[in-house]
Write an enzyme that holds these catalytic residues in place. Structure first.
Site, mmCIF file in Angstrom:
data_model
loop_
_atom_site.group_PDB
_atom_site.id
_atom_site.type_symbol
_atom_site.label_atom_id
_atom_site.label_comp_id
_atom_site.label_asym_id
_atom_site.label_seq_id
_atom_site.Cartn_x
_atom_site.Cartn_y
_atom_site.Cartn_z
ATOM 1 N N ASN A 156 0.799 -1.232 0.000
ATOM 2 C CA ASN A 156 0.000 0.000 0.000
ATOM 3 C C ASN A 156 0.832 1.281 0.000
ATOM 4 O O ASN A 156 0.361 2.324 -0.458
ATOM 5 C CB ASN A 156 -1.003 -0.003 1.170
ATOM 6 C CG ASN A 156 -0.377 -0.343 2.499
ATOM 7 O OD1 ASN A 156 0.690 -0.947 2.573
ATOM 8 N ND2 ASN A 156 -1.029 0.040 3.581
ATOM 9 N N GLU A 252 4.079 -5.385 12.127
ATOM 10 C CA GLU A 252 3.057 -4.335 11.986
ATOM 11 C C GLU A 252 1.987 -4.923 11.086
ATOM 12 O O GLU A 252 2.144 -4.989 9.866
ATOM 13 C CB GLU A 252 3.674 -3.069 11.401
ATOM 14 C CG GLU A 252 2.929 -1.804 11.769
ATOM 15 C CD GLU A 252 1.868 -1.420 10.748
ATOM 16 O OE1 GLU A 252 0.737 -1.949 10.877
ATOM 17 O OE2 GLU A 252 2.166 -0.645 9.844
ATOM 18 N N CYS A 287 -3.784 -0.440 7.074
ATOM 19 C CA CYS A 287 -4.037 -1.181 8.312
ATOM 20 C C CYS A 287 -4.562 -0.274 9.406
ATOM 21 O O CYS A 287 -5.220 -0.737 10.340
ATOM 22 C CB CYS A 287 -2.775 -1.899 8.763
ATOM 23 S SG CYS A 287 -1.355 -0.806 8.966
ATOM 24 N N GLU A 465 7.198 1.458 16.003
ATOM 25 C CA GLU A 465 7.964 2.082 14.920
ATOM 26 C C GLU A 465 7.848 3.594 15.000
ATOM 27 O O GLU A 465 7.069 4.143 15.771
ATOM 28 C CB GLU A 465 7.456 1.585 13.562
ATOM 29 C CG GLU A 465 7.611 0.083 13.363
ATOM 30 C CD GLU A 465 7.090 -0.380 12.018
ATOM 31 O OE1 GLU A 465 7.876 -0.986 11.267
ATOM 32 O OE2 GLU A 465 5.904 -0.141 11.712
#
Length: 490
Positions: A156, A252, A287, A465
């Site tokens: 993405n 993630e 997400c 992150e």
């Protein structure tokens, strides 16, 4: 766009400071989802290729770990400048290859450059501690790089993930192997061309490929940590493969995120937030999208009537066109899957507010497009309320009882983001503490803040992150005890 693709020479594997054909000779077609047409053929790595890449990366690591931190930071900032200078070209590659609008992809390049600068500036913050031991000893800890890090990326935001996610491992002194998304590898390969010569040979590798390459990296004994951005299923597979060598993972993963609107919130602002939180620009393929909206009954209908007008600015179009405000779905398989969710929502009795179909524009007939879609009166048992769709579909439900609403919010296996809308500070903080999510906005939605830890609870992931913690996670701690008695007996 064709001119950009012609100059892309690197379609093979990049490691050891050079380009290599895959050992099995496999090249696979990468496509333009906006036109459903092939772009070019790209190498597909297998386990034998991964062995060679890892060997080169281990050799590169031996050189890179000796480069002083401030010099590593300088090089990362030099890469950031290269990204900025070539942002338009890199954005064009992503727009053609992953289907997101080119205007948005230029922004992705800016974010990646900012992450390179950010971690380049943190290189002196990998600090240890001293532990008091009395006058005859010194006890201290130091942080050292792990070795070779593999990062497996999602489709993405291909370039933003490539350039942005290489920053922390490199700043910490590791060699980095990037496995770009198999659906959209071109911008990662172009970055390898652009930065060639800036880093010691072997320190930065780009290995296009599919599941075989990803599994080989995750299980390889020469890889010291593996990180993935992807689905929960992909994360589980990586974690299992990594367990063979007891290597740490950074995951993630997916989300089925909630937006919660209380009755005192402004209906107009809530409607804006619901549309913004869905990330319709890149077709909800995120997400972090707040794809479930829980709106208090006192403002429910007021919010719903505003949504069609708010979402009207997102019109599917050719991704490489600067005027496009909403791009294409990544593939025909994903397009069919999303349309299946829309059909099931209708069959299960959800009320369609807008969208729900493919666009009628004849220019888009070959590509994979879906209108921005919003359903109301969604029950918690419906598929669109439970499963991650990863598409432009928002599920809206009314609520009256706060405890019951929070139970529904927390009932899914995911726990990535949540957005809370209210003018009551006490209520806002109480709700933020109750929701099972790793990243919570109050009267805000969708934004990331460089320096703030991003990551999920439950099956949305492990690790954080975009912060100092990410940098530290790519180091290992060593304790050193020094006797000051010279080895002589007391």
């Amino acid at each position: 766009m064709q001119d950009t693709l012609v100059v892309l020479a690197g379609r093979s594997l990049y490691y050891g400071g050079g380009w290599h054909h895959p050992r099995a000779g496999r090249y696979v077609e990468t496509r333009n989802p906006g036109l459903n047409e092939p772009i070019c053929a790209v190498a597909e790595a297998d386990a034998a290729d991964v062995d060679a890449v890892v060997a080169a990366a281990r050799a590169g690591f031996k050189l890179w770990r000796k480069v002083v931190p401030l010099e590593r930071g300088r090089i990362l900032k030099a890469i950031a400048e290269i990204v900025r200078k070539n942002a338009r070209e890199l954005a064009a590659l992503d727009a053609a290859n992953c289907g997101n609008p080119i205007k948005e992809m230029v922004g992705d390049a800016a974010i990646a450059a900012a992450q390179l600068d950010f971690f380049g500036g943190l290189v002196t913050e990998m600090k240890g501690d001293t532990i008091p031991m009395g006058p005859d000893a010194l006890n201290l800890t130091v942080r050292q790089p792990l070795g070779v890090v593999a990062r497996i990326l999602a489709f993405n935001h291909p370039f933003m993930f490539c350039a942005g996610k290489m920053a922390a491992p490199l700043a910490a002194g590791n060699a980095i192997i990037i496995k770009p998304p198999e659906q959209a590898p071109l911008s990662s390969l172009r970055l390898a061309e652009l930065v060639e010569g800036l880093l010691p040979e072997g320190v930065f590798s780009v290995v296009p490929g599919g599941r075989e390459a990803g599994a080989a990296l995750a299980s390889h004994p020469g890889v010291d940590k593996v990180a993935i951005i992807g689905s929960v299923g992909a994360g589980r597979a990586v974690m299992k493969a990594a367990s063979d060598t007891i290597k740490p993972v950074l995951l993630e993963l997916g989300g089925k995120n909630a937006l919660i609107a209380f009755g005192d919130a402004d209906p107009d602002k809530v409607a804006d937030a619901m549309v913004a939180g869905m990330n319709f620009t890149w077709c909800g393929q995120s997400c972090g999208s707040t794809s479930r909206a829980f709106v208090h009954k006192d403002i429910y209908e007021q919010v719903l009537k505003r949504l069609p007008r708010k979402v009207a600015r997102f019109v599917p179009g050719i991704p490489t066109d600067d005027a496009t405000t909403m791009g294409a779905i990544i593939s025909g398989v994903q397009h069919e899957r999303i349309m299946g969710f829309i059909t099931s929502a209708k069959d299960e009795g959800a009320r369609l507010i807008c969208g729900g179909a493919t666009p009628s524009d004849p220019r888009l007939r070959k590509g994979f497009y879906i209108e921005p879609t919003i359903f109301a009166d969604v029950a918690p048992t419906m598929r669109i309320a439970r499963d991650e769709i990863f598409g432009p579909v928002l599920a809206v439900a009314p609520w009256a009882d706060e405890a019951a609403m929070l139970e529904q919010v927390n009932s899914v296996e995911y726990g990535l983001t949540c957005s809370i809308w209210t003018n009551d500070l006490t209520r806002a903080h109480r709700t933020a503490m109750e929701v099972e999510a790793g990243f919570v906005w109050i009267n805000e939605v969708s934004k990331h803040f460089l320096g703030a830890p991003f990551g999920g609870w439950k099956q949305s992931g492990i690790g954080r992150e975009e912060c100092l913690g990410e940098l530290i996670s790519f180091t290992q701690e060593k304790n050193i005890h020094i006797s000051l008695t010279g080895g002589a007996p007391n």
